[in-house]
Design a protein around this motif. Structure first.
Motif, PDB file in Angstrom:
ATOM      1  N   ASN A   1       6.303  17.506   9.836  1.00  9.20           N
ATOM      2  CA  ASN A   1       6.178  16.004  10.193  1.00  9.20           C
ATOM      3  C   ASN A   1       7.872  15.529   9.629  1.00  9.20           C
ATOM      4  OD1 ASN A   1       3.567  16.184  10.451  1.00  9.20           O
ATOM      5  ND2 ASN A   1       3.079  15.978   8.173  1.00  9.20           N
ATOM      6  N   MET A   2       7.667  14.424  10.264  1.00  8.51           N
ATOM      7  CA  MET A   2       9.148  13.558  10.107  1.00  8.51           C
ATOM      8  C   MET A   2       8.581  12.354   9.526  1.00  8.51           C
ATOM      9  SD  MET A   2      11.675  11.909  12.953  1.00  8.51           S
ATOM     10  CE  MET A   2      12.459  13.381  13.375  1.00  8.51           C
ATOM     11  N   LEU A   3       9.384  11.699   8.616  1.00 14.07           N
ATOM     12  CA  LEU A   3       9.341  10.457   7.960  1.00 14.07           C
ATOM     13  C   LEU A   3      10.519   9.599   8.206  1.00 14.07           C
ATOM     14  CD1 LEU A   3       8.259  11.417   4.079  1.00 14.07           C
ATOM     15  CD2 LEU A   3       7.114  10.691   6.066  1.00 14.07           C
ATOM     16  N   ILE A   4      10.397   8.375   8.458  1.00  9.97           N
ATOM     17  CA  ILE A   4      11.153   7.298   9.028  1.00  9.97           C
ATOM     18  C   ILE A   4      11.082   6.300   8.060  1.00  9.97           C
ATOM     19  CG2 ILE A   4      11.806   5.837  10.704  1.00  9.97           C
ATOM     20  CD1 ILE A   4      10.782   7.688  12.821  1.00  9.97           C
ATOM     21  N   LEU A   5      11.985   5.606   7.377  1.00 15.02           N
ATOM     22  CA  LEU A   5      12.214   4.467   6.390  1.00 15.02           C
ATOM     23  C   LEU A   5      12.540   3.490   7.388  1.00 15.02           C
ATOM     24  CD1 LEU A   5      12.170   3.240   3.735  1.00 15.02           C
ATOM     25  CD2 LEU A   5      14.429   3.858   3.503  1.00 15.02           C
ATOM     26  N   GLN A   6      11.801   2.389   7.426  1.00 14.94           N
ATOM     27  CA  GLN A   6      12.185   1.209   8.256  1.00 14.94           C
ATOM     28  C   GLN A   6      12.250  -0.148   7.636  1.00 14.94           C
ATOM     29  OE1 GLN A   6      10.861   0.957  12.280  1.00 14.94           O
ATOM     30  NE2 GLN A   6       9.639  -0.711  12.156  1.00 14.94           N
TER      31      GLN A   6
ATOM     32  N   SER B   1       8.760  -0.480   5.319  1.00 14.32           N
ATOM     33  CA  SER B   1       7.626   0.772   5.646  1.00 14.32           C
ATOM     34  C   SER B   1       7.991   2.142   5.625  1.00 14.32           C
ATOM     35  CB  SER B   1       7.044   0.312   7.244  1.00 14.32           C
ATOM     36  OG  SER B   1       6.542  -0.850   7.161  1.00 14.32           O
ATOM     37  N   LEU B   2       7.023   2.890   5.425  1.00 12.17           N
ATOM     38  CA  LEU B   2       7.584   4.501   5.357  1.00 12.17           C
ATOM     39  C   LEU B   2       6.504   5.060   6.441  1.00 12.17           C
ATOM     40  CD1 LEU B   2       8.993   6.700   4.229  1.00 12.17           C
ATOM     41  CD2 LEU B   2       7.202   7.157   2.780  1.00 12.17           C
ATOM     42  N   ILE B   3       7.221   5.426   7.485  1.00 13.30           N
ATOM     43  CA  ILE B   3       6.425   5.883   8.841  1.00 13.30           C
ATOM     44  C   ILE B   3       6.364   7.282   8.925  1.00 13.30           C
ATOM     45  CG2 ILE B   3       6.378   5.712  11.302  1.00 13.30           C
ATOM     46  CD1 ILE B   3       7.732   3.208  11.068  1.00 13.30           C
ATOM     47  N   ARG B   4       5.300   8.116   9.329  1.00 12.81           N
ATOM     48  CA  ARG B   4       5.233   9.600   9.183  1.00 12.81           C
ATOM     49  C   ARG B   4       4.886   9.886  10.936  1.00 12.81           C
ATOM     50  NH1 ARG B   4       0.886  12.066   5.679  1.00 12.81           N
ATOM     51  NH2 ARG B   4      -0.310  11.015   7.082  1.00 12.81           N
ATOM     52  N   VAL B   5       5.584  10.581  11.304  1.00 14.80           N
ATOM     53  CA  VAL B   5       5.455  11.129  12.934  1.00 14.80           C
ATOM     54  C   VAL B   5       4.900  12.686  12.814  1.00 14.80           C
ATOM     55  CG1 VAL B   5       6.738  11.724  14.972  1.00 14.80           C
ATOM     56  CG2 VAL B   5       7.506   9.654  13.635  1.00 14.80           C
ATOM     57  N   ARG B   6       3.788  12.874  13.374  1.00 16.73           N
ATOM     58  CA  ARG B   6       3.218  14.304  13.386  1.00 16.73           C
ATOM     59  C   ARG B   6       3.460  14.556  14.728  1.00 16.73           C
ATOM     60  NH1 ARG B   6      -2.731  13.364  10.724  1.00 16.73           N
ATOM     61  NH2 ARG B   6      -2.153  13.297   8.351  1.00 16.73           N
TER      62      ARG B   6
ATOM     63  N   ILE C   1       2.382   5.144   6.531  1.00 24.78           N
ATOM     64  CA  ILE C   1       1.833   5.675   5.409  1.00 24.78           C
ATOM     65  C   ILE C   1       2.165   4.783   4.067  1.00 24.78           C
ATOM     66  CG2 ILE C   1       1.519   7.889   6.170  1.00 24.78           C
ATOM     67  CD1 ILE C   1       4.174   8.619   4.615  1.00 24.78           C
ATOM     68  N   ALA C   2       3.172   3.644   4.251  1.00 23.63           N
ATOM     69  CA  ALA C   2       3.213   2.879   2.721  1.00 23.63           C
ATOM     70  C   ALA C   2       3.980   1.672   3.291  1.00 23.63           C
ATOM     71  CB  ALA C   2       4.509   3.747   2.007  1.00 23.63           C
ATOM     72  N   TYR C   3       3.593   0.436   2.773  1.00 23.00           N
ATOM     73  CA  TYR C   3       4.080  -0.864   3.299  1.00 23.00           C
ATOM     74  C   TYR C   3       4.228  -1.533   1.909  1.00 23.00           C
ATOM     75  CZ  TYR C   3       3.605  -5.634   5.017  1.00 23.00           C
ATOM     76  OH  TYR C   3       3.968  -6.688   5.604  1.00 23.00           O
ATOM     77  N   ILE C   4       5.319  -2.245   2.186  1.00 24.90           N
ATOM     78  CA  ILE C   4       5.832  -3.243   0.854  1.00 24.90           C
ATOM     79  C   ILE C   4       6.313  -4.347   1.697  1.00 24.90           C
ATOM     80  CG2 ILE C   4       7.426  -3.578  -0.940  1.00 24.90           C
ATOM     81  CD1 ILE C   4       7.757  -0.622  -1.269  1.00 24.90           C
TER      82      ILE C   4
ATOM     83  N   THR D   1       0.939  -1.063   0.211  1.00 22.87           N
ATOM     84  CA  THR D   1      -0.011  -0.031   0.005  1.00 22.87           C
ATOM     85  C   THR D   1       0.715   1.187  -0.034  1.00 22.87           C
ATOM     86  OG1 THR D   1       0.008  -0.111   2.528  1.00 22.87           O
ATOM     87  CG2 THR D   1      -1.798  -1.203   1.283  1.00 22.87           C
ATOM     88  N   GLY D   2       0.334   2.266  -0.710  1.00 22.03           N
ATOM     89  CA  GLY D   2       0.854   3.618  -0.478  1.00 22.03           C
ATOM     90  C   GLY D   2       1.960   3.887  -1.405  1.00 22.03           C
ATOM     91  N   VAL D   3       2.262   3.063  -2.515  1.00 23.64           N
ATOM     92  CA  VAL D   3       3.337   3.327  -3.381  1.00 23.64           C
ATOM     93  C   VAL D   3       2.773   2.634  -4.751  1.00 23.64           C
ATOM     94  CG1 VAL D   3       5.127   3.175  -1.859  1.00 23.64           C
ATOM     95  CG2 VAL D   3       4.147   0.945  -2.871  1.00 23.64           C
TER      96      VAL D   3
END
Length: 720
Positions: free
Chosen positions: A607-612, A594-599, A580-583, A478-480
């Motif tokens: 906002n911060m984005l974290i790739l995990q 995953s792509l994680i958003r921190v509000r 916000i995105a999952y593979i 999802t999300g990509v």
């Protein structure tokens, strides 16, 4: 001695047999634009009279050919439903579509075989000419000292070269004979889908200095000189015959070890691992590398698995040092090819032989890496079966390396639909006295460096590569968009490799041990200048290892649960965390990117984005993450180049503290506990020429200590 002149006469006959083979095993080929049509039933014919009527042939239009050519590129084997749909769209009968695809597949196969046979002819002609040159040189060679024949031991150098070439020629004839036999016996040659493996550049993180004396802290720096790239390790011309002989003997031993049962291999009821009977081994292979040196301990294991990749691509991974270190980045911290004796024949790796050095690691700075100096030899034993063997060359350079690899490697058997069965044998003799106390049970069990870890890593990476190369969007992602999906997976791959490079005990690192606040934290610094994959400035890598009386799976679930991320992640800083995105990167749900958003909690903060990426296999769990720039990540999600996104990864290596496993293969603790390596990479100054301050070091050590306390408080405070 084997005579090449007679051999090439037989070889030409075999090639003629190949060219005289039937063009189509399923029916006559009429060309790309023709296919056999049904006989007309409009006219009646006396059944007692012989039929003079010829079959009619349907000539396809250019538009029909273009449509089917385009469909063939994506799907050369359409099913009934696809053939009906394609026939309806092109105004053709499904049977006509079926015949066209049969003919097209046979034509492509014939073209491929003709091209391969042409290559074999050219290669054999070259080898024959080279063989003749060696024979002429042998007749005329003289020793400059005594005037007699030039010799190495009891055999002249040129005679030794001729024998090596003859071995290669025999193997080539075997391959051609096998190919010809397929045509003569009218057996179909199966073709399997190939997975291309991207060649990843692998930059090693070097420690560029130590921190100097630390006030109030006990500091201990450790690291050794770089032996792996020493030019003195390249074999001399006089040593090459011995290297070749050792490789051939190692190949024979590996094959026997892979197929042998009891009493050589004994099954363990504790952890389902196969152990080696050392006494039986020494009786069976008495002429191998000889007795075990004093002070070294034996580790030997064997494991099998079915992986989603064909043998040729697997062999390519093993024989290309960049691909090998990329696929096994969690195990191989670095590797170097020192010399290549042979690249194989006829465009493949059959007979390839090269001398290498490598460092084998566990992702933790408290477990020393194992430096090995070895020869790698690849051979095709039968149709669809390959073997790759490594064996140490410590006899050439004694008393340098404290790790010796007896014949180890894998047998690769071709299965249907692009799958292979891999049987791995790992047999080493090592000095493990410097392993940290809490890791000794894991290392002593053979799980940390054994065959199971190699095979499970290969299986997981093959799954990841298959998903990376997939053209369609798998369900659950999802999300990509498809293009962004591939770029995101490549970016995550580079992030994980950087994490492994920065956390291990490679001899290229200079770790400094700082004892304070009750935890032992290891610090390493490096300067980043003009590196498109890292932010410029001074970077600190901080790492610590600890034991917790909690099962590894529970700790992994704790770290991957986004609802509880604020309990341990300093980056989230109490903000709202959302995926916000999952593979999916493997069949296990735990393998994902995953792509994680921190509000943030305050409105004026961005906002911060974290790739995990989270990783699961039967030997451990890994979680690697890094903050990423929002603008750069939007480019990646649109399918842009991920190589210029700056990353400083942090993460966790979660390993069982012993060798026990559940029936499902999921690791559990040997005594109910888990070994965790916690690692951070932090930019402390954006100016590469700046000096590292004690305050920056103190801040980083306090950060990692605070994270450890949060983890302990949450996991142990609720009961283990």
């Amino acid at each position: 001695m084997f005579q090449p002149n007679n051999m090439f006469g037989n070889n030409n006959q075999l090639l003629d047999m190949v060219h005289q083979a039937p063009e189509n095993e399923m029916g006559l080929i009429r060309g790309d634009d023709e296919s056999v049509g049904d006989q007309s039933g409009d006219e009646e014919q006396d059944p007692n009279q012989p039929s003079n009527k010829k079959k009619r042939y349907h000539r396809h239009t250019q538009q029909q050919i273009r449509e089917m050519e385009s469909f063939f590129k994506d799907c050369p084997h359409p099913d009934d439903k696809q053939r009906k749909e394609l026939g309806r769209r092109l105004n053709l009968e499904p049977l006509q579509v079926k015949f066209w695809f049969q003919n097209k597949r046979t034509q492509m196969k014939s073209q491929h075989e003709r091209h391969e046979n042409s290559q074999l002819r050219n290669e054999n002609e070259r080898l024959r000419a080279e063989n003749m040159r060696y024979k002429d040189a042998l007749r005329n060679a003289t020793c400059p000292t005594c005037g007699g024949p030039a010799t190495v031991g009891d055999m002249s150098l040129d005679e030794q070269n001729i024998r090596i070439e003859n071995i290669r020629l025999r193997e080539e004839i075997d391959r051609i004979s096998a190919t010809a036999a397929k045509y003569v016996s009218n057996k179909p040659v199966l073709s399997y889908p190939h997975l291309s493996v991207p060649v990843a550049s692998r930059a090693v993180d070097l420690g560029v200095g130590n921190l100097g004396p630390q006030t109030g802290l006990a500091a201990e720096a450790y690291g050794s000189g770089d032996l792996l790239s020493s030019p003195n390790l390249v074999p001399t011309e006089a040593e090459k015959p011995m290297v070749i002989e050792l490789a051939v003997a190692a190949m024979e031993e590996l094959v026997r070890m892979a197929h042998a049962g009891e009493p050589l291999w004994m099954s363990s009821t504790e952890n389902s691992l196969e152990g080696l009977n050392e006494d039986e081994y020494m009786r069976t292979f008495a002429c191998g590398l000889g007795p075990k040196p004093l002070g070294l301990k034996t580790e030997a294991s064997r494991e099998s698995a079915v992986v989603i990749m064909n043998p040729m691509n697997l062999v390519k991974i093993f024989m290309d040092v960049n691909q090998w270190t990329s696929v096994f980045s969690s195990i191989v911290s670095r590797a170097i090819t020192l010399d290549v004796f042979s690249t194989g024949v006829a465009g493949n790796y059959n007979g390839a032989l090269q001398v290498m050095t490598a460092e084998i690691q566990v992702p933790s700075p408290v477990v020393p890496t194992r430096e090995i100096y070895f020869v790698r030899y690849c051979k095709q034993h039968a149709d669809g079966i390959w073997a790759v063997v490594d064996v140490s060359l410590d006899s050439l350079r004694p008393n340098i390396f404290r790790s010796r690899r007896r014949p180890s490697g894998c047998l690769i058997q071709d299965l249907a639909n692009g799958y292979s069965k891999v049987t791995w044998v790992e047999h080493v003799e090592i000095d493990d006295r410097n392993v940290h106390t809490i890791y000794k049970p894991l290392v002593n069990s053979g799980v940390a460096f054994g065959a199971r870890r190699w095979v499970t890593t290969l299986d997981r990476q093959c799954e990841r590569l298959a998903r990376l190369m997939a053209n369609n969007m798998p369900p659950g992602d999802t999300g990509v968009i498809p293009e962004g999906r591939k770029s995101m997976l490549k970016l995550a791959e580079r992030m994980v490799m950087s994490f492994y490079n920065g956390v291990g005990a490679s001899t290229t690192h200079t770790w400094t041990l700082l004892s304070g606040n009750g935890d032992d934290v290891r610090i390493m610094t490096r300067k980043s200048i003009n590196d498109p994959g890292r932010p410029p400035g001074i970077v600190i890598s901080a790492s610590t290892a600890l034991w917790l009386p909690v099962l590894p799976k529970r700790i992994f679930d704790f770290f991957t649960d986004l609802t509880g991320r604020n309990e341990w992640d300093i980056l989230s800083n109490g903000g709202h965390v959302q995926e916000i995105a999952y593979i999916a990167s493997g069949r296990d749900p735990g393998n994902s990117v995953s792509l994680i958003r921190v509000r943030p909690t305050q409105a004026n903060q961005p906002n911060m984005l974290i790739l995990q990426e989270s990783i699961v296999d039967s030997t451990g769990f890994y979680i690697v993450y890094a903050p990423v720039d929002v603008v750069a990540m939007n480019v990646v999600l649109g399918g842009g180049d991920p190589n210029y996104v700056a990353l400083l990864p942090s993460g966790f290596a979660i390993l069982p503290d012993g060798p026990n496993y559940q029936a499902s293969g999921v690791p559990v603790a040997g005594s109910g506990g888990t070994l965790i390596t916690v690692a951070f990479q932090i930019l402390v100054d954006s100016t590469p020429t700046a000096k590292l301050t004690l305050g920056a070091v103190t801040t980083v050590t306090n950060l990692i200590s605070c994270t450890i306390e949060k983890i302990k408080g949450t996991l142990l405070g609720v009961g283990a």
